[in-house]
Design an enzyme around this catalytic site. Structure first.
Site, mmCIF file in Angstrom:
data_model
loop_
_atom_site.group_PDB
_atom_site.id
_atom_site.type_symbol
_atom_site.label_atom_id
_atom_site.label_comp_id
_atom_site.label_asym_id
_atom_site.label_seq_id
_atom_site.Cartn_x
_atom_site.Cartn_y
_atom_site.Cartn_z
ATOM 1 N N ASP A 48 0.868 -1.217 0.041
ATOM 2 C CA ASP A 48 -0.156 0.061 -0.006
ATOM 3 C C ASP A 48 0.840 1.259 0.027
ATOM 4 O O ASP A 48 0.594 2.336 0.571
ATOM 5 C CB ASP A 48 -1.034 -0.241 1.222
ATOM 6 C CG ASP A 48 -2.248 0.983 1.209
ATOM 7 O OD1 ASP A 48 -2.506 1.361 0.126
ATOM 8 O OD2 ASP A 48 -2.409 1.517 2.153
ATOM 9 N N ASP A 70 3.756 2.158 8.201
ATOM 10 C CA ASP A 70 2.374 1.430 7.971
ATOM 11 C C ASP A 70 2.944 0.174 7.158
ATOM 12 O O ASP A 70 2.624 0.107 5.915
ATOM 13 C CB ASP A 70 1.578 2.252 7.160
ATOM 14 C CG ASP A 70 1.120 3.494 8.143
ATOM 15 O OD1 ASP A 70 1.224 3.425 9.377
ATOM 16 O OD2 ASP A 70 0.516 4.454 7.559
#
Length: 298
Positions: free
Chosen positions: A230, A247
């Site tokens: 992502d 993340d």
């Protein structure tokens, strides 16, 4: 306390029933403002340090950084939310020993409870993960309350394991301090007075150098058979001229995952398109995607 199961085959993580039971039993101990021993709160701060609640395999790679406070007399103090998200919130905490100058800043990533967690994007990522018990796999697929707890545990364990591995590989990620339940403590990337480093999307200087840093990091991941999954200018930080990847709960094993190549291509497209729009001549989505596939031997 049972250890987390981290069964890997080129990036594949799994949990067993003991892991889930342990995560459920410790979830209350990581809440802000609570101490590890009820009725025995610290003289200052919000809770005693949770360092002793993690086993050696639930702590970051050795040697521990000099800046990290590991003393059992330390306390954790909350300083507010750094970032909110659909799956987790990130809080700023300081960990220090009262009466001394021993203190460090940490980012505490706390995955949401099953009642509030959304995980609306998890299906594609979880396709490459599984547990050893069919009951848990069915619960995950049906998104029952228990299944959501399993999913949260998988995301937390996968992210912590990924941070540990990437740190040891030299990939620019925050140092992973420890995992307790579904809370991950990691190095705070920012100034000493608590200002977080800007995201790449907010930066306009030295983009050619930052592009080269990013390509190097992505190539290292691809050689290990991994993709961020992502990647975008919003989960890349820039601190003192250094790019830092954050993340990572959805990190993808591009060999085991049936859609692995598409995750490589998407990461390449997301970041290269942004850099190209900012005038970085070397940034080309197709070229980067081809390079990553070659490094991943696909």
């Amino acid at each position: 306390m049972p250890k987390h199961s981290q069964h890997r085959r080129r990036g594949k993580y799994a949990l067993d029933a003991d892991d889930i039971a342990w995560l459920e039993s410790t979830s209350s101990s990581i809440s802000p403002g609570t101490s590890s021993e009820p009725g025995d709160g610290p003289p200052e701060g919000d809770r005693w340090s949770t360092w002793d609640q993690s086993t050696p395999t639930e702590k970051g790679p050795r040697p521990y950084p000099d800046w990290l406070v590991t003393e059992l007399a330390a306390v954790d103090t909350e300083h507010g939310v750094l970032k909110t998200g659909k799956e987790a919130d990130v809080h700023l905490i300081s960990r220090g020993v009262p009466g001394t100058d021993r203190e460090c800043l940490l980012a505490a990533k706390r995955y949401r409870s099953a009642d509030h967690r959304l995980f609306h994007r998890d299906a594609g990522y979880l396709e490459g993960r599984s547990t050893r018990e069919s009951r848990m796999n069915r619960a995950m697929a049906n998104r029952t309350a228990f299944g959501k707890q399993v999913i949260a545990a998988q995301w937390a364990v996968a992210e912590f394991a990924a941070l540990c591995r990437l740190w040891q590989l030299g990939v620019p990620v925050p140092y992973p301090v420890q995992i307790v339940g579904t809370e991950i403590l990691e190095e705070f990337v920012g100034t000493r007075d608590g200002f977080a480093a800007p995201r790449l999307a907010q930066v306009s200087d030295d983009l050619d150098d930052l592009w080269e840093q990013l390509v190097t990091a992505m190539v290292t991941l691809a050689r290990e058979g991994l993709a961020h999954g992502d990647l975008s200018p919003y989960n890349l930080l820039v601190h003192e001229g250094r790019l830092v990847i954050i993340d990572l709960p959805q990190i993808v094993d591009v060999i085991a995952h049936p859609a692995g190549p598409s995750f490589l291509d998407r990461d390449a497209r997301n970041v290269a398109t942004w850099f190209a729009a900012k005038g970085v001549a070397a940034a080309d989505p197709d070229t980067l995607a081809a390079l990553l596939r070659e490094e991943a031997r696909m």
